[in-house]
Design an enzyme around this catalytic site. Structure first.
Site, PDB file in Angstrom:
ATOM      1  N   HIS A  56     -15.180  42.433  30.248  1.00 23.35           N
ATOM      2  CA  HIS A  56     -15.257  42.696  28.804  1.00 23.35           C
ATOM      3  C   HIS A  56     -16.608  42.342  28.196  1.00 23.35           C
ATOM      4  O   HIS A  56     -17.240  43.163  27.541  1.00 23.35           O
ATOM      5  CB  HIS A  56     -14.155  41.928  28.065  1.00 23.35           C
ATOM      6  N   ASP A 113     -12.024  47.251  30.470  1.00 23.83           N
ATOM      7  CA  ASP A 113     -13.397  47.524  30.025  1.00 23.83           C
ATOM      8  C   ASP A 113     -14.301  47.675  31.240  1.00 23.83           C
ATOM      9  O   ASP A 113     -14.226  46.866  32.170  1.00 23.83           O
ATOM     10  CB  ASP A 113     -13.915  46.334  29.201  1.00 23.83           C
ATOM     11  N   HIS A 139      -3.353  44.800  27.267  1.00 20.54           N
ATOM     12  CA  HIS A 139      -4.752  44.727  26.862  1.00 20.54           C
ATOM     13  C   HIS A 139      -5.528  43.815  27.820  1.00 20.54           C
ATOM     14  O   HIS A 139      -5.280  42.617  27.865  1.00 20.54           O
ATOM     15  CB  HIS A 139      -4.806  44.170  25.442  1.00 20.54           C
ATOM     16  N   GLU A 171     -12.094  51.675  28.714  1.00 16.02           N
ATOM     17  CA  GLU A 171     -13.070  51.538  27.632  1.00 16.02           C
ATOM     18  C   GLU A 171     -14.459  51.388  28.236  1.00 16.02           C
ATOM     19  O   GLU A 171     -14.702  50.472  29.037  1.00 16.02           O
ATOM     20  CB  GLU A 171     -12.764  50.335  26.734  1.00 16.02           C
ATOM     21  N   GLU A 198      -5.092  48.717  29.523  1.00 16.77           N
ATOM     22  CA  GLU A 198      -6.433  48.922  28.964  1.00 16.77           C
ATOM     23  C   GLU A 198      -7.375  47.969  29.670  1.00 16.77           C
ATOM     24  O   GLU A 198      -6.995  46.833  29.980  1.00 16.77           O
ATOM     25  CB  GLU A 198      -6.422  48.615  27.458  1.00 16.77           C
TER      26      GLU A 198
END
Ligand code: G3P
Ligand code: CA
Length: 241
Positions: A49, A36, A6, A109, A34
């Site tokens: 993020h 962002d 993450h 994301e 993962e």
């Protein structure tokens, strides 16, 4: 249970940096990473993020308020004398290129709930297609509207619907946003496992300012699987692989 990193290995290294992604890429058995993305003022896709740079860099202000060159001037303290910079998504794809052939996945994301970042869906799909990475990338967002748009742009994309509760992921998904997987908070499994059968349920842990550590020190992966979770996004994937 498939284990993901993450924001990279973000417990031990600064989140969403090349260093955190390098550490994740070196983990044997990791399913993927993962991260962002947002847009800089001049339209570059950068990996960060928060909508502001304040928490993770030495700068102050909104990501969208800086050009890429200005964002690259910001420093991220990485310890041991190493300084990281906010990466572009292209830089991360370059880093992971050797891993992709082996089936390594990347969950991108789109961080666009607060600011819609006009054109980000088109840009990221174009880049992923240019590089032939459609089979490696899973897109996700908390914004059902954004995912709906993404689905129109790429009818074959793998798309995960983000929300806190899995029931809300399912609700949004059934509303026609085009997602085909559920991405809830790991404590947000509020439906019986039978209702989740057939879906990839990729659950995330949170917390970086106040890192979330599972009570008792270790997650019970078998119990989480029993709740219907198929994948976990962990800040400390190195502990579970
Ligand atoms: O994509 C899963 C998870 O990262 C969503 O929450 O706030 O950590 O981006 P957040
Ligand atoms: Ca995220």
């Amino acid at each position: 249970m498939k284990i993901w990193a993450h924001r990279g290995c973000s417990q031990m290294y600064p989140e969403n940096t090349i260093l955190a992604f390098e550490k994740a890429a070196a983990i044997e058995g990791l399913a993927g990473i993962e991260l962002d993305i947002q847009l800089s003022r001049d339209g570059h896709m950068v990996v960060c993020h928060d909508e502001r740079v304040d928490r993770t860099t030495d700068g102050i202000g909104e990501v969208r308020g800086f050009t890429l060159a200005e964002l690259k001037g910001l420093r991220i303290e990485a310890g041991g004398g190493r300084t990281e910079r906010i990466p572009t998504i292209e830089e991360v794809l370059d880093l992971l290129e050797p891993k992709f052939a082996g089936g390594f996945k990347l969950n991108i994301e789109l961080k666009n709930s607060n600011f819609p970042y006009e054109g980000m869906e088109e840009r990221i799909v174009e880049l992923v297609q240019e590089r032939g990475l459609q089979g490696n990338v899973i897109y996700s967002s908390f914004s059902a509207l954004s995912l709906e748009k993404l689905r129109r742009i790429d009818p074959r994309a793998e798309i995960g619907m983000l929300d806190t509760k899995v029931s809300d992921c399912l609700f949004k998904l059934k509303g026609g946003c085009g997602a085909n997987a559920l991405h809830p908070f790991w404590r947000g499994i509020d439906l019986p496992a039978e209702q989740l059968r057939g879906y990839a349920v990729r659950a995330w842990l949170s917390g970086h300012l106040y890192p979330e550590r599972p009570t008792g020190g270790r997650l019970d992966l078998a119990a989480l699987e029993g709740r219907g979770i198929t994948d976990l996004f962990l800040n400390e994937p190195e502990v579970y692989c």
